[in-house]
Design a protein around this motif. Structure first.
Motif, PDB file in Angstrom:
ATOM      1  N   LYS A 176       0.841  -1.195   0.000  1.00 45.84           N
ATOM      2  CA  LYS A 176       0.000   0.000   0.000  1.00 45.84           C
ATOM      3  C   LYS A 176       0.881   1.252   0.000  1.00 45.84           C
ATOM      4  N   PRO A 177       0.431   2.317  -0.650  1.00 45.21           N
ATOM      5  CA  PRO A 177       1.204   3.551  -0.721  1.00 45.21           C
ATOM      6  C   PRO A 177       1.532   4.158   0.630  1.00 45.21           C
ATOM      7  N   LYS A 178       0.814   3.792   1.693  1.00 40.51           N
ATOM      8  CA  LYS A 178       1.069   4.386   3.006  1.00 40.51           C
ATOM      9  C   LYS A 178       2.445   3.993   3.546  1.00 40.51           C
ATOM     10  N   ASN A 179       3.051   2.944   2.998  1.00 39.38           N
ATOM     11  CA  ASN A 179       4.362   2.532   3.473  1.00 39.38           C
ATOM     12  C   ASN A 179       5.338   3.693   3.371  1.00 39.38           C
ATOM     13  N   ALA A 180       6.074   3.942   4.442  1.00 43.49           N
ATOM     14  CA  ALA A 180       6.931   5.118   4.510  1.00 43.49           C
ATOM     15  C   ALA A 180       8.373   4.732   4.792  1.00 43.49           C
ATOM     16  N   ILE A 181       9.265   5.661   4.457  1.00 44.71           N
ATOM     17  CA  ILE A 181      10.679   5.524   4.748  1.00 44.71           C
ATOM     18  C   ILE A 181      10.969   6.205   6.079  1.00 44.71           C
ATOM     19  N   THR A 182      11.608   5.496   6.998  1.00 48.10           N
ATOM     20  CA  THR A 182      11.955   6.046   8.306  1.00 48.10           C
ATOM     21  C   THR A 182      13.458   6.275   8.378  1.00 48.10           C
ATOM     22  N   ILE A 183      13.874   7.536   8.544  1.00 45.17           N
ATOM     23  CA  ILE A 183      15.292   7.852   8.647  1.00 45.17           C
ATOM     24  C   ILE A 183      15.800   7.429  10.022  1.00 45.17           C
ATOM     25  N   LEU A 184      16.897   6.658  10.045  1.00 44.55           N
ATOM     26  CA  LEU A 184      17.466   6.165  11.300  1.00 44.55           C
ATOM     27  C   LEU A 184      18.710   6.932  11.717  1.00 44.55           C
ATOM     28  N   ASP A 185      19.482   7.393  10.734  1.00 44.80           N
ATOM     29  CA  ASP A 185      20.724   8.114  11.028  1.00 44.80           C
ATOM     30  C   ASP A 185      21.041   8.992   9.824  1.00 44.80           C
ATOM     31  N   SER A 186      21.638  10.166  10.049  1.00 48.01           N
ATOM     32  CA  SER A 186      21.983  11.057   8.947  1.00 48.01           C
ATOM     33  C   SER A 186      22.850  12.196   9.464  1.00 48.01           C
ATOM     34  N   LEU A 189       8.665  -4.849  -5.520  1.00 51.48           N
ATOM     35  CA  LEU A 189      10.023  -4.363  -5.670  1.00 51.48           C
ATOM     36  C   LEU A 189      10.157  -2.962  -5.087  1.00 51.48           C
ATOM     37  N   LEU A 190      11.388  -2.618  -4.769  1.00 46.52           N
ATOM     38  CA  LEU A 190      11.732  -1.267  -4.357  1.00 46.52           C
ATOM     39  C   LEU A 190      12.969  -0.847  -5.137  1.00 46.52           C
ATOM     40  N   THR A 191      12.988   0.406  -5.607  1.00 40.05           N
ATOM     41  CA  THR A 191      14.147   0.944  -6.301  1.00 40.05           C
ATOM     42  C   THR A 191      14.441   2.337  -5.768  1.00 40.05           C
ATOM     43  N   CYS A 192      15.727   2.711  -5.745  1.00 41.30           N
ATOM     44  CA  CYS A 192      16.104   4.011  -5.199  1.00 41.30           C
ATOM     45  C   CYS A 192      17.160   4.672  -6.070  1.00 41.30           C
ATOM     46  N   GLY A 193      17.224   5.996  -5.939  1.00 43.88           N
ATOM     47  CA  GLY A 193      18.197   6.772  -6.688  1.00 43.88           C
ATOM     48  C   GLY A 193      18.385   8.133  -6.060  1.00 43.88           C
ATOM     49  N   LEU A 194      19.018   9.024  -6.789  1.00 40.67           N
ATOM     50  CA  LEU A 194      19.379  10.323  -6.247  1.00 40.67           C
ATOM     51  C   LEU A 194      18.187  11.189  -5.883  1.00 40.67           C
ATOM     52  N   ASN A 195      17.037  10.969  -6.533  1.00 37.51           N
ATOM     53  CA  ASN A 195      15.897  11.857  -6.285  1.00 37.51           C
ATOM     54  C   ASN A 195      14.697  11.154  -5.650  1.00 37.51           C
ATOM     55  N   GLY A 196      14.871   9.936  -5.132  1.00 36.20           N
ATOM     56  CA  GLY A 196      13.742   9.319  -4.454  1.00 36.20           C
ATOM     57  C   GLY A 196      13.702   7.808  -4.494  1.00 36.20           C
ATOM     58  N   VAL A 197      12.590   7.279  -3.973  1.00 35.88           N
ATOM     59  CA  VAL A 197      12.365   5.841  -3.852  1.00 35.88           C
ATOM     60  C   VAL A 197      11.012   5.513  -4.474  1.00 35.88           C
ATOM     61  N   ASP A 198      10.973   4.421  -5.254  1.00 34.54           N
ATOM     62  CA  ASP A 198       9.735   3.971  -5.883  1.00 34.54           C
ATOM     63  C   ASP A 198       9.487   2.511  -5.534  1.00 34.54           C
ATOM     64  N   ILE A 199       8.209   2.106  -5.601  1.00 31.39           N
ATOM     65  CA  ILE A 199       7.852   0.713  -5.396  1.00 31.39           C
ATOM     66  C   ILE A 199       6.992   0.226  -6.559  1.00 31.39           C
ATOM     67  N   SER A 200       7.009  -1.087  -6.764  1.00 30.67           N
ATOM     68  CA  SER A 200       6.129  -1.734  -7.727  1.00 30.67           C
ATOM     69  C   SER A 200       5.504  -2.942  -7.046  1.00 30.67           C
ATOM     70  N   ILE A 201       4.225  -3.170  -7.315  1.00 33.62           N
ATOM     71  CA  ILE A 201       3.545  -4.329  -6.732  1.00 33.62           C
ATOM     72  C   ILE A 201       3.183  -5.354  -7.802  1.00 33.62           C
ATOM     73  N   ASP A 202       3.626  -5.116  -9.050  1.00 32.48           N
ATOM     74  CA  ASP A 202       3.259  -6.021 -10.134  1.00 32.48           C
ATOM     75  C   ASP A 202       4.466  -6.456 -10.960  1.00 32.48           C
ATOM     76  N   GLY A 203       5.584  -6.687 -10.278  1.00 23.07           N
ATOM     77  CA  GLY A 203       6.751  -7.223 -10.961  1.00 23.07           C
ATOM     78  C   GLY A 203       7.533  -6.224 -11.781  1.00 23.07           C
ATOM     79  N   GLY A 204       7.284  -4.934 -11.621  1.00 25.65           N
ATOM     80  CA  GLY A 204       8.039  -3.915 -12.326  1.00 25.65           C
ATOM     81  C   GLY A 204       7.326  -3.272 -13.496  1.00 25.65           C
ATOM     82  N   GLN A 205       6.046  -3.607 -13.705  1.00 27.55           N
ATOM     83  CA  GLN A 205       5.302  -3.004 -14.814  1.00 27.55           C
ATOM     84  C   GLN A 205       4.869  -1.575 -14.512  1.00 27.55           C
ATOM     85  N   HIS A 206       4.509  -1.317 -13.254  1.00 24.71           N
ATOM     86  CA  HIS A 206       4.081   0.011 -12.850  1.00 24.71           C
ATOM     87  C   HIS A 206       4.806   0.390 -11.559  1.00 24.71           C
TER      88      HIS A 206
END
Length: 353
Positions: free
Chosen positions: A32-42, A301-318
């Motif tokens: 679900k989109p409500k899943n969030a990223i929690t910063i632990l250290d920075s 799936l989860l993917t990350c890069g310099l400008n953010g984090v994305d998820i897919s729930i259908d094997g990478g199609q969306h």
């Protein structure tokens, strides 16, 4: 890829009629989109690109200025250390086997891999190579068996293997294909190679730069490495190409793009649903250049890069964004449910579906 290593590495494929890359269990619950990223250290002067998650409790990370971070309580507290004598080195990959034992890989010459058995208090070199032009990119382990890949030297890829959890290494000289000028690997997240659990091929690697290809290394030294183009991925410049590969059964996803243009979604992701017989672009791609991609389960799936984090729930199609926080690398716990991420400014975070 020395000419642009300040910023990043990868791919996968299986030949026709190959058996699955490895077994995966289909998860029935949805993300679900409500899943969030929690910063632990920075907030530290270190860029983290190495990450290894032994369990939901034991996390190791590594990066610039010879820095290593370790947590044994799920990220509630990280112990930060600077490896003596390596203050100027960039540890682009780390592989941990427990809370005590881990390997560190430093980029640029001289090539070096360090090993600790006391939780990072002391480190011992287990691989060194002073050949001009050496630049290690990533390590991959399947149990005690591991491989480290480096940029081409005199047109030949550098590979070394271990069968004892990194205590000793043997340089591989057979089966290595020639590379084109401007073709190399990215040291972006330690995820540009992956073992293949089938009868024909042992390892898959992906290249980037002016050419992006998938390289399949056979089990037997007398057989020939297969090199396949990845035309759907952006390539042609030193900052473009494949950076990461993730595998689940006959499914695989490769991410990359152009790290000099982190908002650009052109050719930043491809996926296969049939073991690599056919690669496709997503209907909705991730929101920019992506240096790392991982499977959480068979479809998520989860993917990350310099400008953010994305998820897919259908094997990478969306893909859909879940955070605008930039990260270089993500890894799922090998024996748990947590996903951890690491990036610039010593940033470490947790994501739990």
């Amino acid at each position: 890829m020395p000419f642009v290593k300040i910023f990043l590495g990868l791919a996968l494929f299986v030949a026709s009629h190959a058996t699955p890359f490895h077994n995966a269990v289909l998860a029935q619950d949805s993300l679900k989109p409500k899943n969030a990223i929690t910063i632990l250290d920075s907030g530290r002067q270190v860029s983290l690109r190495g990450l290894s998650v032994v369990s939901d409790q034991v996390i190791w990370a590594s990066g610039s200025n010879g820095m290593v971070a370790r947590s044994t309580n799920g990220g509630e507290h990280f112990e930060w250390t600077q490896v003596p004598g390596y203050e100027q080195r960039d540890f682009r990959d780390i592989e941990a086997f427990s809370a005590k034992t881990a390997l560190l890989m430093a980029i640029a010459a001289p090539a070096v891999i360090l090993r600790t058995t006391d939780g990072g208090k002391t480190w011992k070199p287990v691989l060194t190579d002073s050949t001009p032009g050496m630049f290690l990119d990533a390590m991959y382990f399947d149990g005690a068996n591991g491989t480290v890949v480096g940029d081409p030297v005199n047109g030949k890829i550098y590979l070394a293997n271990t069968s004892d959890s990194g205590k000793t290494w043997t340089k591989q000289t057979e089966q290595l294909p020639d590379t084109d000028e401007g073709e190399a690997f990215f040291a972006s997240s330690g995820t540009n190679l992956h073992s293949l659990r089938n009868n024909r091929y042992a390892m898959a690697l992906v290249t980037g730069g002016k050419r992006a290809r998938l390289l399949l290394l056979p089990h037997h030294r007398q057989e020939t490495t297969v090199a396949r183009p990845l035309p759907l991925l952006k390539q042609g410049a030193e900052s473009t190409g494949a950076n990461s590969i993730a595998i689940a059964g006959l499914q695989a996803v490769i991410t990359g793009g152009d790290f000099m243009h982190p908002q650009d979604t052109t050719g930043n992701c491809i996926f296969t649903e049939n073991g690599g017989d056919h690669w496709k672009k997503p209907a909705i791609p991730p929101n920019g250049y992506r240096s790392c991609v991982i499977y959480y389960d068979f479809r998520r799936l989860l993917t990350c890069g310099l400008n953010g984090v994305d998820i897919s729930i259908d094997g990478g199609q969306h893909w859909q964004p879940v955070s605008k926080e930039g990260f270089h690398v993500a890894q799922k716990s090998r024996s748990g449910k947590m996903v951890f991420l690491a990036g610039g400014r010593g940033k470490i975070a947790r994501w739990m579906p």
